[in-house]
Design an enzyme around this catalytic site. Sequence first.
Site: not given
Ligand code: NAD
Length: 432
Positions: A122
């Site tokens: 990471k």
């Molecule tokens: P992103 O930045 O696209 O979206 C995150 C979302 O969460 C945004 O809408 C943001 O406003 C919201 N958010 C952030 N802080 C918040 C809070 N305190 N309260 C409520 N909403 C909040 O990120 P993402 O890529 O969708 O990642 C989200 C989660 O999914 C993370 O834990 C990430 O590690 C996990 N994840 C992402 C991927 C990927 O392919 N992008 C893969 C596996 C896991």
Amino acid sequence: MAQPDLSPVGITSARTAEIARSPWEIALQQYDRAADKLKLGPAVRAVLRHPKREVTVNFPVLLDDGSTRVFTGYRVWHNVTRGPAKGGIRFHPRTDLDDMRALAMWMTWKCACVKIPYGGAKGGVTCDPKLLSARELERLTRRYTTEIADMIGPDSDIPAPDVNTNSQVMAWLMDTYSMHRGYSVPGVVTGKPVSIGGSEGRNEATGRGAVYTIQEAAKLLGFDILGSRVAVQGYGNAGQASARFLAELGAKVIAVSDTRGGVFDGDGLDLPLVTRHKQETSSVVGTPRTRAVSNEDLLELDCDILIPAALEGVITAENAPRVRARVVAEAANGPTTPEADDILRSRGITVIPDVLCNAGGVTVSYFEWVQDREEFFWTIDEINARLRRVMVRAFEDVHRTAVEHDVDMRLAAYMLAVNRVAEATLTHGIYP
Ligand code: NAD
């Protein structure tokens, strides 16, 4: 300039005490539970308890007003026994080394859980991208890439998007790495635009994969996705796609949220309208014909499927007794603490653990990397069919393990994954 909100989602005092143990301490506790159950020997147990490599970089970035600011970034490899390091890059004000360690360890287990031949890594930069212009973000990405250039590469460590990073950030990363090599190296990063070697379906893969696991859980529990009620915390990459695919299957998405709060409609939200409102205003809050709901209350809504898709540590011993969903599908990494896991299990709530539920992202990242190396690209139908096979097989493996050992799905997923990595470590032997 507005200061970023550093408080975790809907925090309360009991929750603060749990989060005071960092995600890394929580990741270690989850690992220890699996290691105990597997009766891992002391040598391999100690190896897997430590990240293999941790790099911290401090670097200056020229801001648009002519001033310079020093940012701190990280790249952590937890384990690379099963293949090259793989893991996202996060830009967030709360990002620190302990976060990176936890997320890297979870990547190791995730890749092993779905049998993708990668290790876990990471990276991230402590910053609030909302306070940076596009040019500043590009300069920050390019400098950070240069600082970690001796770690990343198509054979050693392949970054991908995570919170607050997207395909454009991946394109800058690939371009920077390629400039240093003197030729284009698409395989250094996944989640990049299709026009420069990205894969069809990667943008939606995390949500699509999560929905495949939810469909399997619904079959097991005997309920229909059609007409089921869904609440999603975090309407970003993972959350939006999960909501959209469930709505396409006939589910009613009754609530979604982001950092500023949430919106609710008991009859089901008009998702295209919510998405348009977020694009236009940067938040779902205030979408016409919806009611407001806080991030805290969203987690406790009466629903069938709760999808935490934002950050770590949001379902804790404090609020787990009030979660009313039948299934918690962890699209986010680390949203549930070990104490909350125990409470949810005792209340008969099924948790599809992060290392299984959100593994669709790394799975299609793997497909992207394979396509880049072969310079031969697959259709979206091939990608989705292969993704479904991987997710369904992994779900069945985890469920079978859970039944055999009478443990919850998280411990089962960890037991499967830790065992696979331990076996690989013992087969390699200890060098020299
Ligand atoms: P992103 O930045 O696209 O979206 C995150 C979302 O969460 C945004 O809408 C943001 O406003 C919201 N958010 C952030 N802080 C918040 C809070 N305190 N309260 C409520 N909403 C909040 O990120 P993402 O890529 O969708 O990642 C989200 C989660 O999914 C993370 O834990 C990430 O590690 C996990 N994840 C992402 C991927 C990927 O392919 N992008 C893969 C596996 C896991």
